[in-house]
Design an enzyme around this catalytic site. Structure first.
Site, short mmCIF file in Angstrom:
data_model
loop_
_atom_site.label_atom_id
_atom_site.label_comp_id
_atom_site.label_asym_id
_atom_site.label_seq_id
_atom_site.Cartn_x
_atom_site.Cartn_y
_atom_site.Cartn_z
N ASP A 34 -8.21 33.94 41.33
CA ASP A 34 -9.65 33.31 41.49
C ASP A 34 -10.57 33.63 40.66
O ASP A 34 -10.69 34.67 40.12
CB ASP A 34 -9.86 33.37 43.08
CG ASP A 34 -10.35 34.79 43.56
OD1 ASP A 34 -10.68 35.57 42.73
OD2 ASP A 34 -10.05 34.77 44.67
N ALA A 35 -11.78 33.07 40.72
CA ALA A 35 -12.91 33.47 39.70
C ALA A 35 -13.64 34.75 40.13
O ALA A 35 -13.97 35.42 38.80
CB ALA A 35 -13.96 32.09 39.80
#
Length: 309
Positions: free
Chosen positions: A102-103
């Site tokens: 994920d970011a």
């Protein structure tokens, strides 16, 4: 043999790893790699344009007797093969992504091109473990277990010692070890189970919840601490929640300040290409070093050769 661009594309088919920085979505990383590869492939020399025969009018001379026009056969290049007309040789390059990040997280992101996408599927079904480094901070809790979330609680942490932290980690690992035995579908009284356990090769078969196979403290400087986690079937949200649960077990609270993947199956940080190496020459060299080794031994890869600037 195909065009130079096609040969470059075929040399790319395989698996390679890149280093995803924090704060960047994995789709942006994949798209950037794909754009760079398409640009470099389409810069390869093109074959000469095809030619066709065309009859052009031509005068036989300037005298009165030679003013009549005649048709002369001429060989001319086909305009359809001109780069401005034909456009780029490759319009799309399928770059697949393995276990995503994920970011918020950083670290190894395995990508595949061409036949390498089959290797990504094999990696997914192999139930291989992944290593992470988790950064945590005692004294607060947030709604998403990360330091970027909304703070919902503040607590004291002066009573926490490294010995207490390590006891909690051992307790969590023990509970996960029982879950691993349950989902491995191996008779614990068999010789096979003993040999797999000794080699550390017990893996869950089929679907299972996230399981931690190893958990230890790397650094403890209150309120900050660093954990090394080896796990399977995990998500980054689960890992941030794990840091939160460590804080609860210590009668405090904790948030995760960083998630960094350091190994994905056989790929380690040594194999990961940083952003300045997301280009055709470096990716091709990495694919050629790792793809043959992966097909021979999907469990372990040799360290890559040093990159040249």
């Amino acid at each position: 043999m195909g065009t130079p661009a096609f040969r470059l594309y075929r040399s790319l088919e395989g698996l390679f790893a890149v280093y995803k920085p924090p704060g960047v979505h994995w789709k942006l990383v994949r798209d950037m790699v794909e754009t760079n590869l398409l640009r470099d492939i389409n810069c390869a020399p093109r074959p000469g344009p095809r030619s066709h025969v065309k009859f052009l009018p031509q005068s036989c001379g300037e005298s009165e007797e030679c003013k009549k026009m005649t048709l002369v056969a001429s060989r001319l290049p086909m305009l359809a093969d001109h780069p401005l007309v034909a456009g780029p040789q490759f319009h799309k390059l399928r770059v697949g992504v393995g276990h995503r990040l994920d970011a918020f997280s950083s670290g190894i992101l395995v990508l595949g091109v061409g036949q390498g996408n089959v290797g990504l599927t094999d990696m997914y079904h192999s139930h291989s473990t992944r290593d992470y480094t988790l950064e945590g901070e005692f004294g607060m809790a947030t709604d998403d277990f990360s330091c970027q979330g909304r703070i919902i609680e503040r607590t004291t942490y002066g009573h926490i010692t490294k010995d207490k932290l390590e006891r909690v980690l051992a307790m969590i690992q023990g509970a996960n070890q029982k879950a691993l035995l349950t989902y491995s579908n191996v008779d614990m009284r068999s010789q096979e189970a003993y040999e797999l356990a000794v080699k550390g090769m017990l893996r869950p078969q089929g679907k299972s919840p996230p399981i931690v196979t190893s958990l230890r403290c790397l650094e403890f400087t209150p309120p900050h601490f660093t954990l090394e986690v080896q796990c399977v079937n995990e998500t980054q949200k689960y890992l941030r929640k794990l840091v939160h649960e460590v804080g609860l077990e210590l009668r405090s609270s904790a948030v995760c300040t960083g998630v960094r993947r350091t190994r994905d199956g056989p790929f380690t940080l040594q194999h990961a290409l940083t952003r300045q190496h997301w280009n055709l020459p470096d990716i091709t060299r990495t694919v050629q070093q790792t793809w043959a080794a992966w097909k021979n031994d999907p469990v372990q890869l040799a360290p890559p050769e040093p990159k040249t600037c």
